[in-house]
Scaffold this motif. Sequence first.
Motif, PDB file in Angstrom:
ATOM      1  N   THR A  85       2.760 -19.587  -3.311  1.00 36.98           N
ATOM      2  CA  THR A  85       3.694 -18.739  -3.257  1.00 36.98           C
ATOM      3  C   THR A  85       3.340 -17.463  -2.803  1.00 36.98           C
ATOM      4  O   THR A  85       2.005 -16.827  -3.243  1.00 36.98           O
ATOM      5  CB  THR A  85       3.989 -18.594  -4.776  1.00 36.98           C
ATOM      6  N   PRO A  86       3.983 -16.506  -2.116  1.00 35.59           N
ATOM      7  CA  PRO A  86       3.209 -15.128  -1.610  1.00 35.59           C
ATOM      8  C   PRO A  86       3.207 -14.180  -2.913  1.00 35.59           C
ATOM      9  O   PRO A  86       3.914 -14.309  -3.769  1.00 35.59           O
ATOM     10  CB  PRO A  86       4.034 -14.849  -0.672  1.00 35.59           C
ATOM     11  N   TYR A  87       2.444 -13.549  -2.765  1.00 32.76           N
ATOM     12  CA  TYR A  87       2.147 -12.104  -3.644  1.00 32.76           C
ATOM     13  C   TYR A  87       3.425 -11.350  -3.453  1.00 32.76           C
ATOM     14  O   TYR A  87       3.975 -11.406  -2.112  1.00 32.76           O
ATOM     15  CB  TYR A  87       1.185 -11.303  -3.627  1.00 32.76           C
ATOM     16  N   GLY A  88       3.805 -10.487  -4.255  1.00 29.50           N
ATOM     17  CA  GLY A  88       4.751  -9.492  -3.915  1.00 29.50           C
ATOM     18  C   GLY A  88       4.415  -8.534  -3.013  1.00 29.50           C
ATOM     19  O   GLY A  88       3.297  -8.311  -2.441  1.00 29.50           O
ATOM     20  N   ASN A  89       5.290  -7.645  -2.633  1.00 26.47           N
ATOM     21  CA  ASN A  89       4.931  -6.668  -1.536  1.00 26.47           C
ATOM     22  C   ASN A  89       4.596  -5.333  -2.377  1.00 26.47           C
ATOM     23  O   ASN A  89       5.659  -4.591  -2.848  1.00 26.47           O
ATOM     24  CB  ASN A  89       6.164  -6.556  -0.417  1.00 26.47           C
ATOM     25  N   PRO A  90       3.263  -4.673  -2.108  1.00 31.52           N
ATOM     26  CA  PRO A  90       3.109  -3.497  -2.675  1.00 31.52           C
ATOM     27  C   PRO A  90       3.930  -2.373  -2.386  1.00 31.52           C
ATOM     28  O   PRO A  90       3.647  -1.422  -2.905  1.00 31.52           O
ATOM     29  CB  PRO A  90       1.496  -3.690  -2.470  1.00 31.52           C
ATOM     30  N   LEU A  91       4.371  -2.469  -0.968  1.00 35.64           N
ATOM     31  CA  LEU A  91       4.842  -1.346  -0.701  1.00 35.64           C
ATOM     32  C   LEU A  91       6.266  -0.875  -1.002  1.00 35.64           C
ATOM     33  O   LEU A  91       6.893  -0.061  -0.779  1.00 35.64           O
ATOM     34  CB  LEU A  91       5.288  -1.558   1.031  1.00 35.64           C
ATOM     35  N   GLU A  92       6.789  -2.055  -1.922  1.00 35.99           N
ATOM     36  CA  GLU A  92       8.259  -1.633  -2.472  1.00 35.99           C
ATOM     37  C   GLU A  92       8.305  -0.552  -3.548  1.00 35.99           C
ATOM     38  O   GLU A  92       9.116   0.103  -3.769  1.00 35.99           O
ATOM     39  CB  GLU A  92       8.831  -3.015  -3.190  1.00 35.99           C
ATOM     40  N   ASP A  93       6.969  -0.495  -4.268  1.00 37.91           N
ATOM     41  CA  ASP A  93       6.778   0.735  -5.137  1.00 37.91           C
ATOM     42  C   ASP A  93       7.004   1.710  -4.574  1.00 37.91           C
ATOM     43  O   ASP A  93       6.270   2.068  -3.485  1.00 37.91           O
ATOM     44  CB  ASP A  93       5.474   0.599  -5.895  1.00 37.91           C
ATOM     45  N   GLY A  94       7.828   2.659  -5.180  1.00 40.78           N
ATOM     46  CA  GLY A  94       7.901   4.213  -4.711  1.00 40.78           C
ATOM     47  C   GLY A  94       8.319   4.585  -3.469  1.00 40.78           C
ATOM     48  O   GLY A  94       8.151   5.386  -2.735  1.00 40.78           O
ATOM     49  N   LEU A  95       9.160   3.474  -2.893  1.00 42.39           N
ATOM     50  CA  LEU A  95       9.932   3.351  -1.545  1.00 42.39           C
ATOM     51  C   LEU A  95      11.094   4.281  -1.693  1.00 42.39           C
ATOM     52  O   LEU A  95      11.923   4.450  -2.775  1.00 42.39           O
ATOM     53  CB  LEU A  95      10.376   1.870  -1.144  1.00 42.39           C
ATOM     54  N   SER A  96      11.139   5.342  -0.841  1.00 43.60           N
ATOM     55  CA  SER A  96      12.218   6.296  -0.940  1.00 43.60           C
ATOM     56  C   SER A  96      13.477   5.856  -0.297  1.00 43.60           C
ATOM     57  O   SER A  96      13.489   4.789   0.400  1.00 43.60           O
ATOM     58  CB  SER A  96      11.935   7.608  -0.116  1.00 43.60           C
ATOM     59  N   GLU A  97      14.673   6.515  -0.828  1.00 44.01           N
ATOM     60  CA  GLU A  97      15.949   5.954  -0.383  1.00 44.01           C
ATOM     61  C   GLU A  97      16.108   5.873   0.939  1.00 44.01           C
ATOM     62  O   GLU A  97      15.455   6.499   1.707  1.00 44.01           O
ATOM     63  CB  GLU A  97      16.855   7.039  -0.949  1.00 44.01           C
ATOM     64  N   GLY A  98      16.557   4.661   1.584  1.00 43.95           N
ATOM     65  CA  GLY A  98      16.966   4.448   2.968  1.00 43.95           C
ATOM     66  C   GLY A  98      15.499   4.083   3.706  1.00 43.95           C
ATOM     67  O   GLY A  98      15.612   3.849   4.716  1.00 43.95           O
ATOM     68  N   ALA A  99      14.455   3.871   3.100  1.00 45.51           N
ATOM     69  CA  ALA A  99      13.321   3.413   3.529  1.00 45.51           C
ATOM     70  C   ALA A  99      13.296   1.782   3.639  1.00 45.51           C
ATOM     71  O   ALA A  99      13.903   1.420   2.424  1.00 45.51           O
ATOM     72  CB  ALA A  99      11.967   4.017   2.802  1.00 45.51           C
ATOM     73  N   ALA A 100      12.632   1.222   4.443  1.00 46.28           N
ATOM     74  CA  ALA A 100      12.486  -0.121   4.352  1.00 46.28           C
ATOM     75  C   ALA A 100      11.102  -0.653   4.453  1.00 46.28           C
ATOM     76  O   ALA A 100      10.559  -0.352   5.420  1.00 46.28           O
ATOM     77  CB  ALA A 100      13.252  -0.660   5.780  1.00 46.28           C
ATOM     78  N   THR A 101      10.942  -1.811   3.639  1.00 46.79           N
ATOM     79  CA  THR A 101       9.643  -2.292   4.221  1.00 46.79           C
ATOM     80  C   THR A 101       9.975  -3.863   4.199  1.00 46.79           C
ATOM     81  O   THR A 101      10.793  -4.522   3.300  1.00 46.79           O
ATOM     82  CB  THR A 101       8.522  -2.282   2.968  1.00 46.79           C
ATOM     83  N   PHE A 102       9.344  -4.627   4.870  1.00 45.67           N
ATOM     84  CA  PHE A 102       9.491  -6.052   5.275  1.00 45.67           C
ATOM     85  C   PHE A 102       8.844  -7.014   4.701  1.00 45.67           C
ATOM     86  O   PHE A 102       8.972  -8.277   4.703  1.00 45.67           O
ATOM     87  CB  PHE A 102       9.920  -6.255   6.793  1.00 45.67           C
ATOM     88  N   ASN A 103       7.463  -6.548   4.517  1.00 41.69           N
ATOM     89  CA  ASN A 103       6.519  -7.403   4.095  1.00 41.69           C
ATOM     90  C   ASN A 103       5.350  -6.178   3.741  1.00 41.69           C
ATOM     91  O   ASN A 103       5.590  -5.176   4.004  1.00 41.69           O
ATOM     92  CB  ASN A 103       5.989  -8.313   5.195  1.00 41.69           C
ATOM     93  N   PRO A 104       3.990  -6.751   3.235  1.00 40.81           N
ATOM     94  CA  PRO A 104       3.125  -5.839   2.908  1.00 40.81           C
ATOM     95  C   PRO A 104       2.393  -5.059   3.961  1.00 40.81           C
ATOM     96  O   PRO A 104       1.536  -4.175   3.826  1.00 40.81           O
ATOM     97  CB  PRO A 104       1.901  -6.692   2.049  1.00 40.81           C
ATOM     98  N   TRP A 105       2.892  -5.236   5.238  1.00 40.43           N
ATOM     99  CA  TRP A 105       2.174  -4.546   6.463  1.00 40.43           C
ATOM    100  C   TRP A 105       3.164  -3.721   7.002  1.00 40.43           C
ATOM    101  O   TRP A 105       2.402  -2.725   7.893  1.00 40.43           O
ATOM    102  CB  TRP A 105       1.717  -5.783   7.312  1.00 40.43           C
ATOM    103  N   VAL A 106       4.562  -3.857   7.003  1.00 36.70           N
ATOM    104  CA  VAL A 106       5.272  -2.813   7.673  1.00 36.70           C
ATOM    105  C   VAL A 106       6.137  -1.992   6.730  1.00 36.70           C
ATOM    106  O   VAL A 106       6.726  -2.319   5.917  1.00 36.70           O
ATOM    107  CB  VAL A 106       6.122  -3.492   8.695  1.00 36.70           C
TER     108      VAL A 106
END
Lengths: 152, 746
Positions: free
Chosen positions: B32-53
């Motif tokens: 099972t993959p770990y969660g994506n740390p980039l999701e924390d504190g992401l601003s409105e309208g911003a996108a993250t697809f995985n922990p690298w982008v």
Amino acid sequence: MELIVDGQRHEVDVEEDMPLLWVLRDELGIKGVKYGCGVAACGACTVHINGEAVRSCQTWVSDVDGPVTTIQGLGQPGALHAVQEAWVELQVAQCGYCQSGQVMQAAALLEQTPMPSDAEIDQAMSGNLCRCGTYPRIRAAVKLAAQKAQGA
Amino acid sequence: MGKVGKIARRSFLIGSAAVLGGVAFGVYRVKTPYGNPLEDGLSEGAATFNPWVVIDGDKITLIGPHGDKGQGVAHSQSLLIAEEMDLELGQFETSFGKPDKAYWNTAMAEEGVPFMATDTGMVAESMRGVMGGVMKLIGLQGTGGSTSMPDSFDKLRRAGAIARETLKAAAAEETGINTTALRTEAGHVILPDGRRLSYQSLAKAAAGIDPVTKVTLRRPDQWRLIGKPTQRLDIVAKSTGTQIYGIDVEIPGAVKAAVRTNPRQGGGLNGFDATQARRMRGVKDVVEVTGGIAVIADNTWRAIKAAEAVECDWGKAPYPSEQDGHWAAIEASFTEDKLDKIWRNEGDADAALRSGAEVEAEYRVPYVAHAPLEPLNATVLVEEDGVTVWTGHQFPRLLQQLVGAITGHDAEQVNFINHYMGGSFGHRLEFEHVKQAAEIASKMRGTPVKLTYSREEDFAHDFPRHPGMARARGAVRDGKVEALDLQVAMPSVITSQMGRAGLPVPGPDSQIAAGAWNNPYGLPHFRMRAYRVEELAPVSSWRSVGASAGGFFFDCALDELIHAAGADPMEERIRLMQHEVSRKVLEAVAEMSDWGSPLGAGKGRGVAFVESFGVPTAEVIEVSATDAGIRIDKVWVAAEVGTVIDPVNFENLVQGGVVFGLGHAINCEITYADGMAEQRNYDSFEGMRLYQCPEIEVRGLENGDAVRGIGEPPVPPAAPALANAIFAATGQRIRELPLYHHINFV
Ligand code: FES
Ligand code: FES
């Protein structure tokens, strides 16, 4: 004490024997000048005083008798000096930590000896240590910079 | 569960005992993959697809979790993502990201497994799989062991492809056009009518849909960036003095600190007198830290000077105080009770050597320091609800744990901002300086503390590469190498290093044998036994770790045998080589160097082959014996890495590795007197200088199917190739590093 660094006048209130290196880094915030050894054994701290390459870690600030040029005054990302152009073109840097000193040493060499021989390059550049071992590229870049300056 | 967890945690970096706990967690959690740390504190309208982008506003940021010590990995990680995502250089920023389990290093686990990297048999593969699982459960994010590219190659390309396909899906939703009719180019989705939608404009829509995870990676013949010369993203900054390293971090309100801790490493502080130091200009305080003192001042130079002025009464070293004592301990360790492991035992070495040995030799390698040009440093701010650390480090998540333990915070409350490093060579796998900065900052909460080591302090506390000795007995027959019985004795670097990080590891240490056992030669009789010397001075991983010593031992012994047999050093190595891909490496270097062509008088050629970190590497060195000493004329290197990701950087790194290997082989060692390292600056630990640097010709081979890293593998063959070349030119066999104890260099 008054210092002219990269064309700017500064007033500093420090001990006479504070090495220029630390005045530049810690008092004036010019971080492009690097601390590597403090005993003139690595060349990371190289700057120009009156156009000559000196080790700023071994130069008391009170002994500075002319304008100082640091790597940040030699050229900037948008306006590279010929030596920096050559350094970018041949992609010399690995960690890059020694490269401020290498570039300053090379610039001073080419100022005095526009077309240095291999032996002259060896002579001038061997005090600058590169722990990453970028010497083959440094050699080539000094030659390329010489050509560039010549062509210009 | 607790017990199993502990075992898994403790045994992750070693060989045979390492797999104890891993499987107990079950395949499910491992997969099972770990969660994506980039999701924390992401601003409105911003996108993250995985922990690298992440796409946020106008900015596209690619996360490369491997630290950059100069090996150019910030650049090469982003190349992998940008390749699949159809981004051009210049269209994105890069970041090392924040420490997170999602960035676990799969490839690092592989090196801990005691199978030859050339052995891809079933058992080896399944062991590697289990180790990868253990690494993931630990969430270990690390940079080292030349693993950045093996770890990243598939992962990051996939991350880029997922981002690309998700952006296409978003565009399909926005426009009603089927994704199959869409393509991507230079940061845009291209519609059939030629209209271009920037990734940024699609971010909001993309954030609303599930990432598309069924993706196909591009074929090598479709690559635009991988394998092509590109301009390193950091090259302008590094040519203009504008690259910021840890040592350049300036946090408003920060005080400057310097430390002096017991140069008898691990010894205590009996007492100190700081009267004079306290009176010095700019000094704010002198405090005690573990094993020594720290001065807090308003300027780094003042802090360093004042620290030197503190009179310290140091305790005794917990190891022999004189260098002779270290050698005596190593010499005495070739005994049954110190046997760590028999790594190879083919044929019958005892029988083959019963009637005598043609070669009987003893080899030594000394302690050597890492001494990267940027001295160790760390800036730490301790506050009530969290800690921030600014420095360059190779183990972000361990750093968080160790700092938190000092400041009284959970690891998650430690915010670590990784920086470009002014070299490492393994030095920045260590934590002492960061722990000291945390100790000081703990005493002055709310004030950022910037600790900078003086070069002398850095040398005094450089946990060097482990020293070692080897004994070789070998036989030849009918002009061929017949038998080699090789014994190597060294302290365990893994025990020393992991012990300091609070991760004691059981089991044999593969780094005692590395470079000496994992050669794919097929000698009729070959035994390789590793002996574990008691812990001496604390030691640490040094660029290429055990292989830097083991390669010297094995390859020099082999060279002696080949000469005793009267065979050609290259031909005999090729004849003995059992591994196809490795044989091609030898053949390549023979061709490059025109091996066998006549040399002038006083010249000699030497060859060495060492496999380390899965990279078979061969080097040929040509030297001249002049009246003033040995001159190294030229070096040829061939290395097998599967895929050369960045050819410019590849050449630079290989050349640098050769310079590193040669420089230390010629003139570097750390010796102890009165319990302290005697070499404290570059005047007594020179390495190679430009005037000594030969021309170095490099060829990367791509015959293997695994992608490998090139940071370390060029180092191990350099010293034996040089020693073998010196023998060829002079007839003098030097069996001990550094070589300058026995011969001059020009
Ligand atoms: S810091 Fe001045 S020469 Fe090394
Ligand atoms: S590039 Fe790292 S020290 Fe020269």
